[in-house]
Design a protein around this motif. Sequence first.
Motif, PDB file in Angstrom:
ATOM      1  N   GLU A 164       0.816  -1.221   0.000  1.00 57.32           N
ATOM      2  CA  GLU A 164       0.000   0.000   0.000  1.00 57.32           C
ATOM      3  C   GLU A 164       0.850   1.273   0.000  1.00 57.32           C
ATOM      4  O   GLU A 164       0.581   2.208  -0.762  1.00 57.32           O
ATOM      5  N   GLU A 165       1.887   1.305   0.843  1.00 54.69           N
ATOM      6  CA  GLU A 165       2.703   2.519   0.945  1.00 54.69           C
ATOM      7  C   GLU A 165       3.475   2.799  -0.336  1.00 54.69           C
ATOM      8  O   GLU A 165       3.475   3.927  -0.854  1.00 54.69           O
ATOM      9  N   ASN A 166       4.136   1.780  -0.878  1.00 50.15           N
ATOM     10  CA  ASN A 166       4.907   1.955  -2.113  1.00 50.15           C
ATOM     11  C   ASN A 166       4.009   2.194  -3.316  1.00 50.15           C
ATOM     12  O   ASN A 166       4.384   2.928  -4.245  1.00 50.15           O
ATOM     13  N   ALA A 167       2.846   1.565  -3.331  1.00 51.57           N
ATOM     14  CA  ALA A 167       1.913   1.754  -4.445  1.00 51.57           C
ATOM     15  C   ALA A 167       1.463   3.208  -4.536  1.00 51.57           C
ATOM     16  O   ALA A 167       1.309   3.758  -5.633  1.00 51.57           O
ATOM     17  N   GLU A 168       1.257   3.850  -3.392  1.00 53.58           N
ATOM     18  CA  GLU A 168       0.876   5.265  -3.374  1.00 53.58           C
ATOM     19  C   GLU A 168       2.069   6.144  -3.726  1.00 53.58           C
ATOM     20  O   GLU A 168       1.939   7.126  -4.466  1.00 53.58           O
ATOM     21  N   LYS A 169       3.227   5.775  -3.235  1.00 57.02           N
ATOM     22  CA  LYS A 169       4.435   6.567  -3.462  1.00 57.02           C
ATOM     23  C   LYS A 169       4.864   6.525  -4.921  1.00 57.02           C
ATOM     24  O   LYS A 169       5.305   7.533  -5.488  1.00 57.02           O
ATOM     25  N   TYR A 170       4.753   5.361  -5.517  1.00 57.26           N
ATOM     26  CA  TYR A 170       5.190   5.180  -6.905  1.00 57.26           C
ATOM     27  C   TYR A 170       4.002   4.878  -7.824  1.00 57.26           C
ATOM     28  O   TYR A 170       4.083   4.025  -8.710  1.00 57.26           O
ATOM     29  N   LYS A 171       2.905   5.597  -7.613  1.00 58.49           N
ATOM     30  CA  LYS A 171       1.671   5.294  -8.349  1.00 58.49           C
ATOM     31  C   LYS A 171       1.813   5.484  -9.854  1.00 58.49           C
ATOM     32  O   LYS A 171       1.241   4.718 -10.633  1.00 58.49           O
ATOM     33  N   THR A 172       2.590   6.478 -10.278  1.00 56.64           N
ATOM     34  CA  THR A 172       2.768   6.662 -11.725  1.00 56.64           C
ATOM     35  C   THR A 172       3.485   5.464 -12.335  1.00 56.64           C
ATOM     36  O   THR A 172       3.143   5.036 -13.449  1.00 56.64           O
ATOM     37  N   GLY A 173       4.442   4.906 -11.627  1.00 59.53           N
ATOM     38  CA  GLY A 173       5.108   3.700 -12.099  1.00 59.53           C
ATOM     39  C   GLY A 173       4.148   2.530 -12.205  1.00 59.53           C
ATOM     40  O   GLY A 173       4.246   1.717 -13.144  1.00 59.53           O
ATOM     41  N   ILE A 174       3.195   2.436 -11.268  1.00 60.04           N
ATOM     42  CA  ILE A 174       2.166   1.392 -11.318  1.00 60.04           C
ATOM     43  C   ILE A 174       1.286   1.580 -12.549  1.00 60.04           C
ATOM     44  O   ILE A 174       0.968   0.625 -13.268  1.00 60.04           O
ATOM     45  N   PHE A 175       0.893   2.841 -12.816  1.00 61.39           N
ATOM     46  CA  PHE A 175       0.071   3.126 -14.000  1.00 61.39           C
ATOM     47  C   PHE A 175       0.820   2.723 -15.279  1.00 61.39           C
ATOM     48  O   PHE A 175       0.233   2.136 -16.195  1.00 61.39           O
TER      49      PHE A 175
END
Length: 340
Positions: A144-155
């Motif tokens: 959850e924490e990294n997904a929010e921090k690196y959300k553009t990378g997830i997209f």
Amino acid sequence: MAMAGLPLSLYAAPRTAAKVAQQQQQPGGAAPARRTFVPSATEARKIAMYSPEFYMACTAGGVASCGLTHMLVTPLDVVKCNMQIDPQKYKSIFSGFSTTIKESGLGGLIRGWEPTLLGYSAQGACKFGLYEFFKKYYSDLAGEENAEKYKTGIFLAGSASAEFFADIALCPFEAVKVKMQTVPGFATSYGVGFSKFVEQNGWGGLFKGLTPLWGRQIPYTMMKFACFENTVQALYKYVVPKPKSECSKNEQLAVSFAAGYIAGVFCAIVSHPADNMVSKLNASKDATMGKVIEEMGWVGLFTRGLPLRIVMIGTLTGLQWGIYDAFKVAAGLPTTGSKK
């Protein structure tokens, strides 16, 4: 049973027997209501986020958003492809339209609408359905924490993964479409065009343009989804005078269209060189990437037909996000993007 290696949260949360019985119970002892493929927002049974039915709804929304919009802009696509193939004959947008109508009548502007509808429906199903899947999958892997921090990378990762498979579905239709649009008299229907294409180029010819198609569509889709998601967040933060939760559904859909159009402009610029390459490769049996670059030059590869494509892709992308989110709203799901 969940597939090995995939997070359990991708699937529907377990339901108790009491909840199941409550959902199946009908007034007066009537038989349970028939389940539909994509339940509407008015049905008592709602779609659970990230359940199999959620992904089915997103897949169906992708079919509607991509297939219909690409078919509607077929006239623009016909002119664009011909400007890329024969710039001496089709010198501008207006001369492209007039030349096409003069030589082929108004019907010439809708050549290739069948493979356009079929191909981009298949592509849209994979693009949107798999994007939602991979976005959730990579978010769970990151935490959850990294997904929010690196959300553009997830997209970016989610959209690239989805588009890889979407282009495999699109490629055979795209090959026949370009041939129908750029070779006068090639075929008047997709069935005839498909048979003729395979006869002339073999089955392998249907996938000749797959590599440049990946080169066009994967950067395009990465920009389309990442730019859209971030633009939606920016609009709610800096432009819309109230939080998303306080906006009506129509206001949220207006934000989706605006963010989609902005994303589409960037998509067109990023993917245009590969779009020129795909058109040239599919138009000629003997064309190679090296020959295309030699003929067009790097400047031509990046700029030929670009203004028309910006108009076309901006409009397309805005409409696609608007239709996709409208479909999700109709199925009782939230619009894509910011949760705040």
